[in-house]
Design a protein around this motif. Structure first.
Motif, PDB file in Angstrom:
ATOM      1  N   LYS A 184       0.839  -1.202   0.000  1.00 31.75           N
ATOM      2  CA  LYS A 184       0.000   0.000   0.000  1.00 31.75           C
ATOM      3  C   LYS A 184       0.875   1.254   0.000  1.00 31.75           C
ATOM      4  O   LYS A 184       0.596   2.228  -0.711  1.00 31.75           O
ATOM      5  CB  LYS A 184      -0.945   0.012   1.207  1.00 31.75           C
ATOM      6  CG  LYS A 184      -1.900   1.203   1.122  1.00 31.75           C
ATOM      7  CD  LYS A 184      -2.852   1.323   2.274  1.00 31.75           C
ATOM      8  CE  LYS A 184      -3.719   2.565   2.061  1.00 31.75           C
ATOM      9  NZ  LYS A 184      -4.463   2.932   3.268  1.00 31.75           N
ATOM     10  N   HIS A 185       1.932   1.238   0.806  1.00 32.63           N
ATOM     11  CA  HIS A 185       2.839   2.397   0.861  1.00 32.63           C
ATOM     12  C   HIS A 185       3.512   2.611  -0.499  1.00 32.63           C
ATOM     13  O   HIS A 185       3.611   3.753  -0.988  1.00 32.63           O
ATOM     14  CB  HIS A 185       3.886   2.178   1.956  1.00 32.63           C
ATOM     15  CG  HIS A 185       4.861   3.297   2.090  1.00 32.63           C
ATOM     16  ND1 HIS A 185       4.464   4.600   2.326  1.00 32.63           N
ATOM     17  CD2 HIS A 185       6.225   3.330   2.007  1.00 32.63           C
ATOM     18  CE1 HIS A 185       5.542   5.388   2.387  1.00 32.63           C
ATOM     19  NE2 HIS A 185       6.612   4.629   2.191  1.00 32.63           N
ATOM     20  N   ALA A 186       3.952   1.519  -1.125  1.00 32.99           N
ATOM     21  CA  ALA A 186       4.595   1.617  -2.440  1.00 32.99           C
ATOM     22  C   ALA A 186       3.618   2.187  -3.470  1.00 32.99           C
ATOM     23  O   ALA A 186       3.979   3.065  -4.275  1.00 32.99           O
ATOM     24  CB  ALA A 186       5.084   0.237  -2.882  1.00 32.99           C
ATOM     25  N   GLU A 187       2.385   1.705  -3.445  1.00 31.85           N
ATOM     26  CA  GLU A 187       1.371   2.199  -4.379  1.00 31.85           C
ATOM     27  C   GLU A 187       1.126   3.692  -4.182  1.00 31.85           C
ATOM     28  O   GLU A 187       1.083   4.469  -5.156  1.00 31.85           O
ATOM     29  CB  GLU A 187       0.062   1.421  -4.180  1.00 31.85           C
ATOM     30  CG  GLU A 187      -1.055   1.859  -5.111  1.00 31.85           C
ATOM     31  CD  GLU A 187      -2.377   1.199  -4.774  1.00 31.85           C
ATOM     32  OE1 GLU A 187      -2.906   0.473  -5.628  1.00 31.85           O
ATOM     33  OE2 GLU A 187      -2.900   1.417  -3.648  1.00 31.85           O
ATOM     34  N   THR A 188       0.984   4.099  -2.931  1.00 32.33           N
ATOM     35  CA  THR A 188       0.731   5.519  -2.623  1.00 32.33           C
ATOM     36  C   THR A 188       1.843   6.405  -3.164  1.00 32.33           C
ATOM     37  O   THR A 188       1.590   7.420  -3.817  1.00 32.33           O
ATOM     38  CB  THR A 188       0.593   5.708  -1.094  1.00 32.33           C
ATOM     39  OG1 THR A 188      -0.479   4.875  -0.620  1.00 32.33           O
ATOM     40  CG2 THR A 188       0.298   7.159  -0.739  1.00 32.33           C
TER      41      THR A 188
ATOM     42  N   ILE B 182       1.872   6.444  -7.115  1.00 33.70           N
ATOM     43  CA  ILE B 182       0.754   7.221  -7.670  1.00 33.70           C
ATOM     44  C   ILE B 182       0.989   8.710  -7.446  1.00 33.70           C
ATOM     45  O   ILE B 182       0.793   9.537  -8.346  1.00 33.70           O
ATOM     46  CB  ILE B 182      -0.592   6.744  -7.072  1.00 33.70           C
ATOM     47  CG1 ILE B 182      -0.951   5.355  -7.629  1.00 33.70           C
ATOM     48  CG2 ILE B 182      -1.701   7.743  -7.380  1.00 33.70           C
ATOM     49  CD1 ILE B 182      -2.164   4.708  -6.986  1.00 33.70           C
ATOM     50  N   GLN B 183       1.438   9.067  -6.227  1.00 29.31           N
ATOM     51  CA  GLN B 183       1.703  10.480  -5.914  1.00 29.31           C
ATOM     52  C   GLN B 183       2.707  11.097  -6.884  1.00 29.31           C
ATOM     53  O   GLN B 183       2.617  12.265  -7.228  1.00 29.31           O
ATOM     54  CB  GLN B 183       2.253  10.611  -4.488  1.00 29.31           C
ATOM     55  CG  GLN B 183       1.208  10.607  -3.404  1.00 29.31           C
ATOM     56  CD  GLN B 183       1.827  10.589  -2.000  1.00 29.31           C
ATOM     57  OE1 GLN B 183       3.050  10.499  -1.839  1.00 29.31           O
ATOM     58  NE2 GLN B 183       0.985  10.689  -0.989  1.00 29.31           N
ATOM     59  N   HIS B 184       3.669  10.311  -7.315  1.00 28.98           N
ATOM     60  CA  HIS B 184       4.729  10.821  -8.191  1.00 28.98           C
ATOM     61  C   HIS B 184       4.445  10.562  -9.678  1.00 28.98           C
ATOM     62  O   HIS B 184       5.344  10.699 -10.523  1.00 28.98           O
ATOM     63  CB  HIS B 184       6.090  10.213  -7.792  1.00 28.98           C
ATOM     64  CG  HIS B 184       6.598  10.768  -6.504  1.00 28.98           C
ATOM     65  ND1 HIS B 184       6.153  10.344  -5.278  1.00 28.98           N
ATOM     66  CD2 HIS B 184       7.506  11.767  -6.262  1.00 28.98           C
ATOM     67  CE1 HIS B 184       6.771  11.031  -4.319  1.00 28.98           C
ATOM     68  NE2 HIS B 184       7.589  11.901  -4.890  1.00 28.98           N
ATOM     69  N   GLY B 185       3.213  10.189  -9.986  1.00 31.24           N
ATOM     70  CA  GLY B 185       2.816  10.053 -11.379  1.00 31.24           C
ATOM     71  C   GLY B 185       3.432   8.880 -12.112  1.00 31.24           C
ATOM     72  O   GLY B 185       3.452   8.845 -13.348  1.00 31.24           O
ATOM     73  N   LEU B 186       3.914   7.881 -11.369  1.00 31.14           N
ATOM     74  CA  LEU B 186       4.552   6.722 -11.992  1.00 31.14           C
ATOM     75  C   LEU B 186       3.589   5.553 -12.208  1.00 31.14           C
ATOM     76  O   LEU B 186       3.914   4.594 -12.900  1.00 31.14           O
ATOM     77  CB  LEU B 186       5.718   6.239 -11.123  1.00 31.14           C
ATOM     78  CG  LEU B 186       6.867   7.227 -10.893  1.00 31.14           C
ATOM     79  CD1 LEU B 186       7.841   6.664  -9.875  1.00 31.14           C
ATOM     80  CD2 LEU B 186       7.571   7.525 -12.206  1.00 31.14           C
ATOM     81  N   LEU B 187       2.411   5.639 -11.591  1.00 33.39           N
ATOM     82  CA  LEU B 187       1.504   4.486 -11.569  1.00 33.39           C
ATOM     83  C   LEU B 187       0.071   4.986 -11.483  1.00 33.39           C
ATOM     84  O   LEU B 187      -0.198   6.016 -10.856  1.00 33.39           O
ATOM     85  CB  LEU B 187       1.823   3.621 -10.335  1.00 33.39           C
ATOM     86  CG  LEU B 187       1.086   2.292 -10.161  1.00 33.39           C
ATOM     87  CD1 LEU B 187       1.573   1.266 -11.177  1.00 33.39           C
ATOM     88  CD2 LEU B 187       1.295   1.746  -8.739  1.00 33.39           C
ATOM     89  N   SER B 188      -0.846   4.263 -12.112  1.00 33.21           N
ATOM     90  CA  SER B 188      -2.273   4.516 -11.878  1.00 33.21           C
ATOM     91  C   SER B 188      -2.925   3.168 -11.591  1.00 33.21           C
ATOM     92  O   SER B 188      -2.386   2.119 -11.966  1.00 33.21           O
ATOM     93  CB  SER B 188      -2.922   5.170 -13.096  1.00 33.21           C
ATOM     94  OG  SER B 188      -3.252   4.191 -14.062  1.00 33.21           O
TER      95      SER B 188
END
Length: 444
Positions: free
Chosen positions: A126-130, A133-139
């Protein structure tokens, strides 16, 4: 300020805990599920959100952990029937035991071989996902297998994760965090087994050891995170994310029981026995089970006689405001995963109206059960994982257990009952150490 004697005068059971005797306690604050569900700090949607997140990560897990591929990246454990163990327990304790005996083998969860593979790995993911996503690398629409690429490892290497642990939580968080590319530090208490420290170091994890117990390891982990804005601390005592990662197990368990044609309803009660340390794992599982089965499931926590922190917190109503050391109990046990002196206040208060009861078990009994399970079912667990196995015996033979069955109108339903013991760890124990455990138990 109350003295220990004042507490004993008010709650005589505490006298037995102080004398490190085995006890069985039923929870006077347990309420019907429907009257409590709206008051709980988390709900079914929170658990569903956690389950969906784990599904998103499944392609990544399958890619980087080959042992999860046959299950498509889902980290789950089997349920096995243990009828020979039931018969042996009936002989050993000279009491006929009714119902079906099942073992939930979190001892054999992939990646880190314990119940902590659920909550610990979930919170890291969850931390990795957050962050991504915050840095625009993942959706959330992406195929998460892309997280295995070097650019993500390089990104995560700018961040660190810290945790305090007696062993198994540290293993799950250390292995998962290092795989993603995080810098990770596990603060290990004195009772953590040497092989667990060595395994973590071999994965590139920084291990810091303490002469003190679990609480000190957690305290130092917090300090590290407080001093570094890029460090994320996984707080076993207060984490909602850990709790929800564990709770997902109950949703999956429901499906597993259905596949085994096992019914849970008013006439087919489910009893679940959960080894308990700080409380996150068993608390999360029990919470999920109550969402699934409401008053048809009866959850009991199991603790070592030398580390009954959750029971003390529940009996006194003080939760994390008391520790076993406050009562002169030494918190020294071979059940290292359960060697916790102070319980989680968040878990204690959340689970208080849902829990059926709790009991303690001696190290002597844990080792005896360990070798017996190996002999009868050829299943080898670490000592702490055996705490749940004695549960049906306690429920059937202890005065408080018999009264619980009677008061809940369960006496005539016990022949239809399912007793599910949660095996919390064991498959990663080195063979020579497991053999030492077995020999010790066989001699008792």
């Amino acid at each position: 300020m109350k003295t220990v004697q004042d507490w004993i005068n008010e709650y005589p059971l505490i006298g037995e805990l102080v004398d490190v005797e085995e006890v069985f306690w039923t929870n006077p604050k347990k309420k019907p599920f429907q009257t409590e569900v709206e008051k709980l700090p988390l709900n079914e949607n929170d658990v569903k959100d956690a389950e969906e997140r784990l599904m998103r990560f499944a392609p990544y897990i399958a890619k980087v952990f080959p042992e999860t591929r046959e299950n498509n990246g889902i980290i789950e454990s089997p349920i096995v029937s243990i009828p020979a163990m039931r018969e042996k327990l009936s002989q050993m304790y000279e009491h006929p035991l009714e119902g079906e005996f099942l073992l939930k083998c979190d001892s054999h969860l992939p990646i880190s071989g314990s119940i902590k593979a659920r909550g610990g790995i979930y919170e890291v993911l969850k931390h990795a996902e957050t962050l991504a996503i915050q840095h625009g690398l993942l959706s959330v629409e992406d195929d998460y297998s892309i997280l295995g690429r070097e650019k993500f490892r390089n990104f995560f290497s700018e961040y660190s994760i810290a945790v305090g642990s007696t062993g198994n939580l540290g293993l799950s968080i250390g292995i998962m965090s290092a795989k993603l590319g995080f810098k990770v530090t596990v603060h290990m208490s004195a009772d953590a087994k040497e092989w667990k420290k060595d395994l973590l170091k071999s994965k590139g994890v920084t291990v810091i050891e303490y002469k003190e117990d679990y609480s000190k390891a957690v305290e130092e982990g917090r300090k590290q995170a407080d001093s570094d804005p890029n460090c994320y601390f996984i707080d076993d005592e207060n984490s909602r994310d850990l709790f929800l990662g564990y709770a997902v197990a109950a949703f999956r368990l429901k499906k597993q029981l259905e596949e085994l044609n096992i019914t849970v309803d008013e006439n087919h009660p489910l009893f679940v026995y959960l080894p308990c340390g700080v409380g996150g794992g068993p608390g999360g599982v029990a919470f999920g089970l109550k969402l699934m089965y409401q008053d048809h499931v009866h959850c009991f926590f199991a603790e070592p006689t030398h580390s009954p922190c959750m029971l003390l917190g529940l009996v006194t109503g003080m939760h994390d405001k008391v520790s076993v050391q406050d009562f002169g109990i030494d918190n020294i046990t071979s059940a290292d995963g359960l060697a916790v002196g102070r319980p989680s206040g968040f878990v204690g208060q959340t689970i208080e109206p849902l829990l059926s009861g709790s009991y303690t078990v001696s190290d002597h009994e844990l080792f005896k059960l360990l070798s017996t399970l190996a002999d009868t079912e050829n299943i080898r667990l670490e000592p702490s994982a055996l705490a749940g196995v004695i549960g049906p015996v306690k429920l059937s033979t202890e005065k408080q257990g018999k009264e619980y069955v009677q008061n809940h109108n369960l006496k005539d339903k016990m022949k239809n009952a399912v007793h599910l013991m949660w095996a919390t760890g064991g498959s990663m124990v080195p063979k020579e150490i497991m053999e030492e455990y077995y020999i010790k138990g066989a001699k008792l």
